[in-house]
Design a protein around this motif. Structure first.
Motif, PDB file in Angstrom:
ATOM      1  N   TRP A   1       4.244  32.802 -19.483  1.00  0.00           N
ATOM      2  CA  TRP A   1       4.816  32.977 -18.846  1.00  0.00           C
ATOM      3  C   TRP A   1       5.952  34.133 -19.586  1.00  0.00           C
ATOM      4  N   LYS A   2       6.306  33.268 -19.761  1.00  0.00           N
ATOM      5  CA  LYS A   2       8.046  34.003 -20.484  1.00  0.00           C
ATOM      6  C   LYS A   2       7.547  34.241 -22.024  1.00  0.00           C
ATOM      7  N   SER A   3       5.859  33.106 -22.460  1.00  0.00           N
ATOM      8  CA  SER A   3       5.411  33.903 -24.208  1.00  0.00           C
ATOM      9  C   SER A   3       4.995  35.494 -23.657  1.00  0.00           C
ATOM     10  N   LEU A   4       4.560  35.915 -22.641  1.00  0.00           N
ATOM     11  CA  LEU A   4       3.520  37.139 -22.168  1.00  0.00           C
ATOM     12  C   LEU A   4       3.905  38.367 -22.879  1.00  0.00           C
ATOM     13  N   PRO A   5       5.621  38.573 -22.830  1.00  0.00           N
ATOM     14  CA  PRO A   5       5.526  39.855 -23.664  1.00  0.00           C
ATOM     15  C   PRO A   5       6.001  39.564 -24.907  1.00  0.00           C
TER      16      PRO A   5
ATOM     17  N   GLU B   1       0.591  -1.451  -0.016  1.00  0.00           N
ATOM     18  CA  GLU B   1       0.635   0.153   0.290  1.00  0.00           C
ATOM     19  C   GLU B   1       0.614   1.224  -0.349  1.00  0.00           C
ATOM     20  N   THR B   2       2.114   1.128   0.925  1.00  0.00           N
ATOM     21  CA  THR B   2       2.569   2.198   0.431  1.00  0.00           C
ATOM     22  C   THR B   2       3.906   2.442  -0.987  1.00  0.00           C
ATOM     23  N   GLN B   3       3.688   1.532  -1.044  1.00  0.00           N
ATOM     24  CA  GLN B   3       4.366   1.085  -2.414  1.00  0.00           C
ATOM     25  C   GLN B   3       3.540   1.802  -3.212  1.00  0.00           C
ATOM     26  N   GLN B   4       2.153   1.472  -3.201  1.00  0.00           N
ATOM     27  CA  GLN B   4       1.111   2.370  -4.375  1.00  0.00           C
ATOM     28  C   GLN B   4       1.226   3.632  -4.068  1.00  0.00           C
ATOM     29  N   SER B   5       1.294   4.155  -2.854  1.00  0.00           N
ATOM     30  CA  SER B   5       0.672   5.352  -2.486  1.00  0.00           C
ATOM     31  C   SER B   5       2.019   6.974  -3.042  1.00  0.00           C
ATOM     32  N   LEU B   6       3.316   5.448  -2.998  1.00  0.00           N
ATOM     33  CA  LEU B   6       4.118   6.239  -3.124  1.00  0.00           C
ATOM     34  C   LEU B   6       4.455   7.093  -4.414  1.00  0.00           C
ATOM     35  N   ALA B   7       3.956   5.517  -5.607  1.00  0.00           N
ATOM     36  CA  ALA B   7       3.825   5.555  -7.377  1.00  0.00           C
ATOM     37  C   ALA B   7       2.940   6.603  -7.314  1.00  0.00           C
ATOM     38  N   ALA B   8       2.119   6.995  -7.143  1.00  0.00           N
ATOM     39  CA  ALA B   8       0.596   7.976  -7.079  1.00  0.00           C
ATOM     40  C   ALA B   8       1.384   8.970  -6.383  1.00  0.00           C
ATOM     41  N   SER B   9       2.110   9.525  -5.163  1.00  0.00           N
ATOM     42  CA  SER B   9       2.374  10.583  -5.431  1.00  0.00           C
ATOM     43  C   SER B   9       3.368  11.312  -6.657  1.00  0.00           C
ATOM     44  N   GLN B  10       4.024  10.432  -6.794  1.00  0.00           N
ATOM     45  CA  GLN B  10       5.358  10.745  -7.588  1.00  0.00           C
ATOM     46  C   GLN B  10       4.634  11.222  -8.853  1.00  0.00           C
ATOM     47  N   ALA B  11       3.677  10.546  -9.613  1.00  0.00           N
ATOM     48  CA  ALA B  11       2.365  10.770 -10.329  1.00  0.00           C
ATOM     49  C   ALA B  11       1.976  12.068 -10.365  1.00  0.00           C
ATOM     50  N   ALA B  12       1.703  12.091  -9.922  1.00  0.00           N
ATOM     51  CA  ALA B  12       1.360  13.402  -9.182  1.00  0.00           C
ATOM     52  C   ALA B  12       2.193  14.201  -9.160  1.00  0.00           C
ATOM     53  N   ALA B  13       3.008  14.400  -8.023  1.00  0.00           N
ATOM     54  CA  ALA B  13       4.145  15.031  -8.773  1.00  0.00           C
ATOM     55  C   ALA B  13       4.706  15.407 -10.035  1.00  0.00           C
ATOM     56  N   ALA B  14       4.599  14.618 -10.989  1.00  0.00           N
ATOM     57  CA  ALA B  14       5.504  14.784 -12.436  1.00  0.00           C
ATOM     58  C   ALA B  14       4.502  15.431 -12.664  1.00  0.00           C
ATOM     59  N   ARG B  15       2.973  15.683 -12.907  1.00  0.00           N
ATOM     60  CA  ARG B  15       1.976  16.222 -13.607  1.00  0.00           C
ATOM     61  C   ARG B  15       2.086  17.563 -13.149  1.00  0.00           C
ATOM     62  N   LEU B  16       2.212  17.844 -11.749  1.00  0.00           N
ATOM     63  CA  LEU B  16       1.713  19.392 -11.437  1.00  0.00           C
ATOM     64  C   LEU B  16       3.754  20.276 -11.547  1.00  0.00           C
ATOM     65  N   ALA B  17       4.624  18.869 -11.842  1.00  0.00           N
ATOM     66  CA  ALA B  17       6.234  19.309 -11.875  1.00  0.00           C
ATOM     67  C   ALA B  17       5.284  20.014 -13.815  1.00  0.00           C
ATOM     68  N   GLU B  18       4.847  19.238 -14.851  1.00  0.00           N
ATOM     69  CA  GLU B  18       4.126  19.955 -16.582  1.00  0.00           C
ATOM     70  C   GLU B  18       3.661  20.743 -16.171  1.00  0.00           C
ATOM     71  N   ARG B  19       2.345  21.030 -15.494  1.00  0.00           N
ATOM     72  CA  ARG B  19       1.882  22.361 -14.950  1.00  0.00           C
ATOM     73  C   ARG B  19       2.802  23.132 -14.952  1.00  0.00           C
ATOM     74  N   VAL B  20       3.871  22.845 -13.812  1.00  0.00           N
ATOM     75  CA  VAL B  20       4.383  24.344 -13.660  1.00  0.00           C
ATOM     76  C   VAL B  20       5.026  25.391 -14.786  1.00  0.00           C
ATOM     77  N   ASP B  21       6.132  23.576 -15.647  1.00  0.00           N
ATOM     78  CA  ASP B  21       6.364  24.590 -16.845  1.00  0.00           C
ATOM     79  C   ASP B  21       6.140  24.352 -17.401  1.00  0.00           C
ATOM     80  N   SER B  22       4.410  24.513 -17.771  1.00  0.00           N
ATOM     81  CA  SER B  22       3.699  25.116 -18.802  1.00  0.00           C
ATOM     82  C   SER B  22       3.650  26.576 -18.479  1.00  0.00           C
ATOM     83  N   ALA B  23       3.153  26.740 -17.585  1.00  0.00           N
ATOM     84  CA  ALA B  23       2.818  27.653 -17.414  1.00  0.00           C
ATOM     85  C   ALA B  23       4.006  28.355 -16.701  1.00  0.00           C
ATOM     86  N   SER B  24       4.952  27.970 -16.874  1.00  0.00           N
ATOM     87  CA  SER B  24       6.006  29.191 -16.873  1.00  0.00           C
ATOM     88  C   SER B  24       6.400  29.782 -18.416  1.00  0.00           C
ATOM     89  N   GLU B  25       6.498  28.255 -19.308  1.00  0.00           N
ATOM     90  CA  GLU B  25       6.361  28.906 -20.507  1.00  0.00           C
ATOM     91  C   GLU B  25       5.611  29.777 -21.326  1.00  0.00           C
TER      92      GLU B  25
END
Length: 98
Positions: free
Chosen positions: A81-85, A55-79
């Motif tokens: 933001w950069k293209s805003l000017p 269960e801990t491994q499954q929870s960790l895998a889910a957390s890692q997947a959620a962290a990866a999705r969040l990182a993608e969203r942050v990258d997208s928002a950053s891009e």
């Protein structure tokens, strides 16, 4: 007569020895059942620990997947933001043409 008494004595000693052996065996068996109970408890604890680890491994895998999705969203928002000017400049040029 003496031979009979010796035979009786031998039989009595043998019987006492057998009873003693049976007593020792009974103690070993009861100890064996305690050991069996301990082993069964250990097996149950191991099984529940395995479930907990899974269960801990499954929870960790889910957390890692959620962290990866969040990182993608942050990258997208950053891009974005950069293209805003550039977008602002395009809007300025377009509005100047109007």
């Amino acid at each position: 007569s003496t031979a009979v008494e010796e035979a009786r004595s031998d039989i009595r000693e043998h019987a006492q020895g057998t009873v003693g052996d049976l007593g020792s065996l009974a103690q070993e068996v009861s100890g064996g059942s305690e050991l069996r109970d301990m082993l069964m408890r250990a097996a149950k604890q191991t099984a529940s620990l395995d479930i907990c680890i899974r269960e801990t491994q499954q929870s960790l895998a889910a957390s890692q997947a959620a962290a990866a999705r969040l990182a993608e969203r942050v990258d997208s928002a950053s891009e974005q933001w950069k293209s805003l000017p550039k977008t602002i400049d395009i809007v300025k040029v377009a509005s100047a043409d109007l």
